[in-house]
Design a protein around this motif. Structure first.
Motif, mmCIF file in Angstrom:
data_model
loop_
_atom_site.group_PDB
_atom_site.id
_atom_site.type_symbol
_atom_site.label_atom_id
_atom_site.label_comp_id
_atom_site.label_asym_id
_atom_site.label_seq_id
_atom_site.Cartn_x
_atom_site.Cartn_y
_atom_site.Cartn_z
ATOM 1 N N GLY A 18 0.828 -1.207 0.000
ATOM 2 C CA GLY A 18 0.000 0.000 0.000
ATOM 3 C C GLY A 18 0.856 1.247 0.000
ATOM 4 O O GLY A 18 1.788 1.370 -0.780
ATOM 5 N N ASP A 19 0.556 2.184 0.879
ATOM 6 C CA ASP A 19 1.327 3.416 0.982
ATOM 7 C C ASP A 19 2.536 3.263 1.894
ATOM 8 O O ASP A 19 3.275 4.219 2.123
ATOM 9 N N ASP A 20 2.742 2.090 2.420
ATOM 10 C CA ASP A 20 3.818 1.841 3.372
ATOM 11 C C ASP A 20 5.147 1.721 2.636
ATOM 12 O O ASP A 20 5.372 0.784 1.892
ATOM 13 N N GLU A 21 6.043 2.667 2.844
ATOM 14 C CA GLU A 21 7.359 2.633 2.223
ATOM 15 C C GLU A 21 8.410 2.056 3.163
ATOM 16 O O GLU A 21 9.586 2.003 2.841
ATOM 17 N N LEU A 22 7.991 1.650 4.370
ATOM 18 C CA LEU A 22 8.927 1.062 5.310
ATOM 19 C C LEU A 22 9.288 -0.353 4.877
ATOM 20 O O LEU A 22 8.473 -1.052 4.269
ATOM 21 N N PRO A 23 10.496 -0.810 5.206
ATOM 22 C CA PRO A 23 10.862 -2.183 4.855
ATOM 23 C C PRO A 23 9.996 -3.192 5.609
ATOM 24 O O PRO A 23 9.528 -2.915 6.709
ATOM 25 N N ALA A 24 9.788 -4.335 4.997
ATOM 26 C CA ALA A 24 9.050 -5.408 5.656
ATOM 27 C C ALA A 24 9.871 -5.926 6.829
ATOM 28 O O ALA A 24 11.096 -5.995 6.755
ATOM 29 N N GLN A 25 9.204 -6.286 7.896
ATOM 30 C CA GLN A 25 9.866 -6.842 9.079
ATOM 31 C C GLN A 25 9.918 -8.366 8.976
ATOM 32 O O GLN A 25 8.900 -9.003 8.711
ATOM 33 N N LEU A 26 11.086 -8.920 9.164
ATOM 34 C CA LEU A 26 11.232 -10.358 9.315
ATOM 35 C C LEU A 26 11.022 -10.636 10.794
ATOM 36 O O LEU A 26 11.670 -10.016 11.646
ATOM 37 N N ARG A 27 10.077 -11.497 11.123
ATOM 38 C CA ARG A 27 9.703 -11.752 12.515
ATOM 39 C C ARG A 27 10.109 -13.165 12.950
ATOM 40 O O ARG A 27 10.190 -14.077 12.130
ATOM 41 N N ALA A 28 10.312 -13.330 14.254
ATOM 42 C CA ALA A 28 10.668 -14.630 14.808
ATOM 43 C C ALA A 28 9.478 -15.584 14.847
ATOM 44 O O ALA A 28 9.651 -16.798 14.860
ATOM 45 N N ALA A 29 8.264 -15.047 14.860
ATOM 46 C CA ALA A 29 7.036 -15.849 14.904
ATOM 47 C C ALA A 29 5.972 -15.134 14.064
ATOM 48 O O ALA A 29 6.111 -13.948 13.766
ATOM 49 N N PRO A 30 4.912 -15.836 13.669
ATOM 50 C CA PRO A 30 3.917 -15.261 12.762
ATOM 51 C C PRO A 30 2.875 -14.357 13.422
ATOM 52 O O PRO A 30 1.685 -14.627 13.370
ATOM 53 N N PHE A 31 3.327 -13.279 14.052
ATOM 54 C CA PHE A 31 2.420 -12.258 14.555
ATOM 55 C C PHE A 31 3.176 -10.943 14.708
ATOM 56 O O PHE A 31 4.390 -10.922 14.892
ATOM 57 N N ALA A 32 2.459 -9.833 14.613
ATOM 58 C CA ALA A 32 3.062 -8.498 14.551
ATOM 59 C C ALA A 32 3.858 -8.115 15.789
ATOM 60 O O ALA A 32 4.813 -7.348 15.695
ATOM 61 N N ASP A 33 3.502 -8.631 16.956
ATOM 62 C CA ASP A 33 4.211 -8.288 18.181
ATOM 63 C C ASP A 33 5.429 -9.165 18.441
ATOM 64 O O ASP A 33 6.096 -9.012 19.456
ATOM 65 N N SER A 34 5.712 -10.075 17.538
ATOM 66 C CA SER A 34 6.857 -10.964 17.695
ATOM 67 C C SER A 34 8.164 -10.193 17.541
ATOM 68 O O SER A 34 8.226 -9.154 16.881
ATOM 69 N N LYS A 35 9.217 -10.720 18.112
ATOM 70 C CA LYS A 35 10.543 -10.107 18.031
ATOM 71 C C LYS A 35 10.986 -9.974 16.571
ATOM 72 O O LYS A 35 10.823 -10.889 15.772
ATOM 73 N N SER A 36 11.538 -8.799 16.227
ATOM 74 C CA SER A 36 12.042 -8.569 14.880
ATOM 75 C C SER A 36 13.332 -9.357 14.668
ATOM 76 O O SER A 36 14.217 -9.363 15.524
ATOM 77 N N ALA A 37 13.421 -10.016 13.531
ATOM 78 C CA ALA A 37 14.627 -10.756 13.161
ATOM 79 C C ALA A 37 15.367 -10.033 12.041
ATOM 80 O O ALA A 37 16.291 -10.569 11.452
#
Length: 112
Positions: free
Chosen positions: A22-41
């Motif tokens: 969408g309008d999000d120009e931020l890089p995608a976050q690689l996460r440790a688990a499949p949910f938004a509050d998971s630790k960023s990898a």
């Protein structure tokens, strides 16, 4: 997880590329688990290629392994992620390449 397609196929059959959602120009976050509050990898810049190895049941998160073969050798040594081989059963990925979960909104499937 790798090997979800069975022993007759490569460990990960699908490739994707990271896109801006969408309008999000931020890089995608690689996460440790499949949910938004998971630790960023880590972060995945648009254009990064990933192997898509797993999916959540609702298809909102993809288990990915970063394809480092397209990273210039000057910044990262060439590395084989070990995903082209067949595996006998479904198992956790334990190879040398970065892996984790990314929101499916940031991935465009390109092969497989």
């Amino acid at each position: 997880m790798i090997g979800e397609d069975g022993a007759s196929f490569s460990a990960c059959e699908t490739m994707g590329t990271i896109i801006a959602a969408g309008d999000d120009e931020l890089p995608a976050q690689l996460r440790a688990a499949p949910f938004a509050d998971s630790k960023s990898a880590g972060r995945l810049a648009p254009g990064s290629r990933v192997y898509v190895c797993s999916r959540t049941l609702d298809q909102k998160w993809l288990g990915v392994v970063l394809d480092v073969s397209n990273v210039p050798a000057a910044t990262t040594p060439a590395m084989e992620c070990g995903l082209k081989r067949r595996v006998e059963r479904k198992q956790p990925y334990s190879g040398p390449c970065p892996s984790g979960w990314v929101s499916s909104a940031y991935v465009r499937l390109i092969a497989g």
